[in-house]
Design a protein around this motif. Sequence first.
Motif, PDB file in Angstrom:
ATOM      1  N   ARG A 178       0.801  -1.222   0.000  1.00  0.00           N
ATOM      2  CA  ARG A 178       0.000   0.000   0.000  1.00  0.00           C
ATOM      3  C   ARG A 178       0.836   1.275   0.000  1.00  0.00           C
ATOM      4  NH1 ARG A 178      -5.250  -1.095   3.933  1.00  0.00           N
ATOM      5  NH2 ARG A 178      -5.864  -3.091   2.993  1.00  0.00           N
ATOM      6  N   ARG A 179       2.136   1.142   0.065  1.00  0.00           N
ATOM      7  CA  ARG A 179       2.996   2.324   0.020  1.00  0.00           C
ATOM      8  C   ARG A 179       3.301   2.683  -1.439  1.00  0.00           C
ATOM      9  NH1 ARG A 179       4.790   3.850   4.784  1.00  0.00           N
ATOM     10  NH2 ARG A 179       6.338   5.179   3.794  1.00  0.00           N
ATOM     11  N   PRO A 180       3.835   3.890  -1.693  1.00  0.00           N
ATOM     12  CA  PRO A 180       4.180   4.267  -3.076  1.00  0.00           C
ATOM     13  C   PRO A 180       5.149   3.261  -3.700  1.00  0.00           C
ATOM     14  CG  PRO A 180       4.228   6.192  -1.641  1.00  0.00           C
ATOM     15  CD  PRO A 180       4.043   5.007  -0.739  1.00  0.00           C
ATOM     16  N   ARG A 181       4.810   2.800  -4.888  1.00  0.00           N
ATOM     17  CA  ARG A 181       5.580   1.798  -5.628  1.00  0.00           C
ATOM     18  C   ARG A 181       5.723   0.487  -4.842  1.00  0.00           C
ATOM     19  NH1 ARG A 181       7.878   6.669  -6.557  1.00  0.00           N
ATOM     20  NH2 ARG A 181       9.285   6.451  -4.796  1.00  0.00           N
ATOM     21  N   GLY A 182       4.817   0.280  -3.901  1.00  0.00           N
ATOM     22  CA  GLY A 182       4.872  -0.950  -3.118  1.00  0.00           C
ATOM     23  C   GLY A 182       4.456  -2.174  -3.908  1.00  0.00           C
ATOM     24  N   VAL A 183       3.523  -2.019  -4.847  1.00  0.00           N
ATOM     25  CA  VAL A 183       3.082  -3.154  -5.648  1.00  0.00           C
ATOM     26  C   VAL A 183       4.234  -3.705  -6.478  1.00  0.00           C
ATOM     27  CG1 VAL A 183       1.501  -3.875  -7.467  1.00  0.00           C
ATOM     28  CG2 VAL A 183       0.728  -2.271  -5.715  1.00  0.00           C
ATOM     29  N   VAL A 184       5.012  -2.795  -7.067  1.00  0.00           N
ATOM     30  CA  VAL A 184       6.162  -3.226  -7.869  1.00  0.00           C
ATOM     31  C   VAL A 184       7.191  -3.928  -6.986  1.00  0.00           C
ATOM     32  CG1 VAL A 184       8.013  -2.432  -9.374  1.00  0.00           C
ATOM     33  CG2 VAL A 184       5.760  -1.368  -9.509  1.00  0.00           C
ATOM     34  N   ALA A 185       7.432  -3.386  -5.809  1.00  0.00           N
ATOM     35  CA  ALA A 185       8.413  -3.983  -4.900  1.00  0.00           C
ATOM     36  C   ALA A 185       7.996  -5.394  -4.497  1.00  0.00           C
ATOM     37  CB  ALA A 185       8.582  -3.103  -3.659  1.00  0.00           C
ATOM     38  N   VAL A 186       6.718  -5.581  -4.188  1.00  0.00           N
ATOM     39  CA  VAL A 186       6.242  -6.907  -3.785  1.00  0.00           C
ATOM     40  C   VAL A 186       6.384  -7.898  -4.933  1.00  0.00           C
ATOM     41  CG1 VAL A 186       4.199  -8.206  -3.108  1.00  0.00           C
ATOM     42  CG2 VAL A 186       4.704  -6.035  -2.002  1.00  0.00           C
ATOM     43  N   ARG A 187       6.060  -7.470  -6.143  1.00  0.00           N
ATOM     44  CA  ARG A 187       6.175  -8.369  -7.289  1.00  0.00           C
ATOM     45  C   ARG A 187       7.627  -8.748  -7.555  1.00  0.00           C
ATOM     46  NH1 ARG A 187       1.892  -5.295 -11.381  1.00  0.00           N
ATOM     47  NH2 ARG A 187      -0.006  -5.892 -10.236  1.00  0.00           N
ATOM     48  N   ILE A 188       8.543  -7.825  -7.379  1.00  0.00           N
ATOM     49  CA  ILE A 188       9.965  -8.129  -7.578  1.00  0.00           C
ATOM     50  C   ILE A 188      10.442  -9.163  -6.554  1.00  0.00           C
ATOM     51  CG2 ILE A 188      12.291  -7.174  -7.458  1.00  0.00           C
ATOM     52  CD1 ILE A 188      11.194  -4.601  -8.645  1.00  0.00           C
ATOM     53  N   VAL A 189      10.017  -8.973  -5.301  1.00  0.00           N
ATOM     54  CA  VAL A 189      10.429  -9.913  -4.253  1.00  0.00           C
ATOM     55  C   VAL A 189       9.854 -11.298  -4.518  1.00  0.00           C
ATOM     56  CG1 VAL A 189      10.224 -10.438  -1.800  1.00  0.00           C
ATOM     57  CG2 VAL A 189      10.737  -8.105  -2.530  1.00  0.00           C
ATOM     58  N   LEU A 190       8.592 -11.375  -4.930  1.00  0.00           N
ATOM     59  CA  LEU A 190       7.976 -12.671  -5.213  1.00  0.00           C
ATOM     60  C   LEU A 190       8.663 -13.372  -6.379  1.00  0.00           C
ATOM     61  CD1 LEU A 190       4.177 -11.835  -4.781  1.00  0.00           C
ATOM     62  CD2 LEU A 190       5.685 -13.025  -3.184  1.00  0.00           C
ATOM     63  N   CYS A 191       8.994 -12.618  -7.425  1.00  0.00           N
ATOM     64  CA  CYS A 191       9.706 -13.223  -8.557  1.00  0.00           C
ATOM     65  C   CYS A 191      11.094 -13.708  -8.141  1.00  0.00           C
ATOM     66  CB  CYS A 191       9.822 -12.215  -9.696  1.00  0.00           C
ATOM     67  SG  CYS A 191       8.240 -11.811 -10.484  1.00  0.00           S
ATOM     68  N   ALA A 192      11.761 -12.958  -7.275  1.00  0.00           N
ATOM     69  CA  ALA A 192      13.081 -13.368  -6.802  1.00  0.00           C
ATOM     70  C   ALA A 192      12.997 -14.649  -5.974  1.00  0.00           C
ATOM     71  CB  ALA A 192      13.718 -12.245  -5.986  1.00  0.00           C
ATOM     72  N   LEU A 193      11.964 -14.756  -5.132  1.00  0.00           N
ATOM     73  CA  LEU A 193      11.803 -15.970  -4.329  1.00  0.00           C
ATOM     74  C   LEU A 193      11.505 -17.181  -5.215  1.00  0.00           C
ATOM     75  CD1 LEU A 193       9.705 -14.596  -1.311  1.00  0.00           C
ATOM     76  CD2 LEU A 193      12.126 -15.223  -1.330  1.00  0.00           C
ATOM     77  N   ALA A 194      10.645 -16.998  -6.212  1.00  0.00           N
ATOM     78  CA  ALA A 194      10.347 -18.104  -7.121  1.00  0.00           C
ATOM     79  C   ALA A 194      11.587 -18.527  -7.898  1.00  0.00           C
ATOM     80  CB  ALA A 194       9.228 -17.697  -8.076  1.00  0.00           C
ATOM     81  N   ALA A 195      12.374 -17.557  -8.353  1.00  0.00           N
ATOM     82  CA  ALA A 195      13.607 -17.883  -9.079  1.00  0.00           C
ATOM     83  C   ALA A 195      14.606 -18.603  -8.176  1.00  0.00           C
ATOM     84  CB  ALA A 195      14.218 -16.610  -9.651  1.00  0.00           C
ATOM     85  N   SER A 196      14.689 -18.177  -6.919  1.00  0.00           N
ATOM     86  CA  SER A 196      15.604 -18.832  -5.978  1.00  0.00           C
ATOM     87  C   SER A 196      15.195 -20.286  -5.739  1.00  0.00           C
ATOM     88  CB  SER A 196      15.627 -18.070  -4.654  1.00  0.00           C
ATOM     89  OG  SER A 196      16.043 -16.727  -4.855  1.00  0.00           O
ATOM     90  N   ALA A 197      13.887 -20.514  -5.584  1.00  0.00           N
ATOM     91  CA  ALA A 197      13.426 -21.888  -5.388  1.00  0.00           C
ATOM     92  C   ALA A 197      13.719 -22.749  -6.607  1.00  0.00           C
ATOM     93  CB  ALA A 197      11.926 -21.883  -5.091  1.00  0.00           C
TER      94      ALA A 197
END
Length: 509
Positions: A178-197
């Motif tokens: 809900r913070r500014p540019r928070g949606v993009v940040a969350v998506r980047i973190v989720l993609c990084a976690l999926a790539a790591s797995a």
Amino acid sequence: MTAPALPTVAEARWLRPVRDVGHLLRFRSASVRRRSAFWWTASVMVGLTLAAATVPALVPATDDERLNVGVLLPTAMAGLLLIAVVSAVASGGGRELISREQGVAYPVSPATDHLGALVLAPLNIAWLIQAWLLLGAAAYTVGWQWSLVTLQVVLLLWLALATAIGQLVAWSVEMVRRRPRGVVAVRIVLCALAASALIVQLSGRTLDLLDRVPTLWIVAGGLGGVRWQWVLTLGAELGLLVVVVVAGVVPVTLASKLMPHDELRMESDTHTPRRMPWTDLSALLRLDRASVWRSVPMRRGLAVLAIGPGLVALLGNLPWEQATVLPGLVASGGALLFGVNAWCLDARGALWRENLPALPGTVFWARVIVLAEFLALASLATIAIAALRAGVPSVSEGTALVCTVLVVTLQVVGASMRWSEQRPYPVDLRSARATPAPPIMMVAYSSRLAVCTTLTGLFFSFLGRVPNPAPSLFFAILFLTWSGARLARTAHRWNDPVTRARVVVTVAA
């Protein structure tokens, strides 16, 4: 007689959310239409939990067989934690104990909302199945002895702790989102976690990682009966549970002070007008598709349903014989987003829709087509991800897979439209945390859908092993004919103005 001492300000501050949750639970229970069905369902769930925690202990087995199952307990505990986190994050912080519209008139604090979401978290079929499997595996591992009680107590506390941790992570993610540019940040973190797995799986270090799961010491502390290790494990779980529950109030309070960007963008966005449709059906299809694809919970839920099982198949390198089960699970999960109460998408607009110069049958089949498109798209996306490692299927496997997608989609659509006509509910699906039906009904719906689609997937998985694809086609035609006939009967009932009026008045309330 002395008067009871009044609670201090600090005590009232911490006790009020607990009391408010009790008030809201009584408020929700008072609106249950059939009390007997509610208590019957709750009793069945409690009975299944007790059976899962005790019956496997009576199964005769050798020590080696019990040890092989016991080795998987820490991994199962970690898997339940992952499911708790994913389900809470996908729902935007957990399920609502009271809807946003109903809660406007009541002073529901963020802490009360947080505790209410924790209470509703176990009312999830994925959570329940994982919990039953975990308790059953523990009972099978220990057998019928005193250690069964001590281990199950530890595991029950772990279930509560995993749920609270998932809630804490979900509210933290929602606060960032809900913070500014928070949606993009969350998506980047989720993609990084999926790539790591994926990297860990491809590198062959999955077993090494599972051996280091910290849940191993919890299982070790629960074994051996009542001893100081068990007391220490119990105390550590209880202390950590209190800390996590209290800490969860912080992100939910911060998130409540920020507006959800996804929901605001969907409600305030502008869309360029398109050409007028040629037929009533195409106009209704365009209207229903916009209702689904411009809804935050639908888009977020579709992403989780399509990508989650696909990643499991990708990381687990599932062959096509086992991947045939996935479309049914995805379709049953997709129906829980709105299909089991499909007419609630219209809400107050249902009154306006009934004034349109369109036949009732046209309205019905437009909703059927949109729901089928939604479920089929999620299933096909899962299959596409699973195909990255499963390779090219044989003719029999491909035929069985296509038949499974068609059969389970029509099964789920038929059941969803039937339930939507029989038991409609007034629900505001604009919130990412909303559910199309009350929690206890969601458990019943998800159980019936999961059992039906899983058995269908297993059946066609067996047929996929047959060299000749003719049996898959034959049984697919039988299943499709049966489900199509039931869907046609539901469409016939929808043409009844009394039935249609009851549904419209309910969802528009």
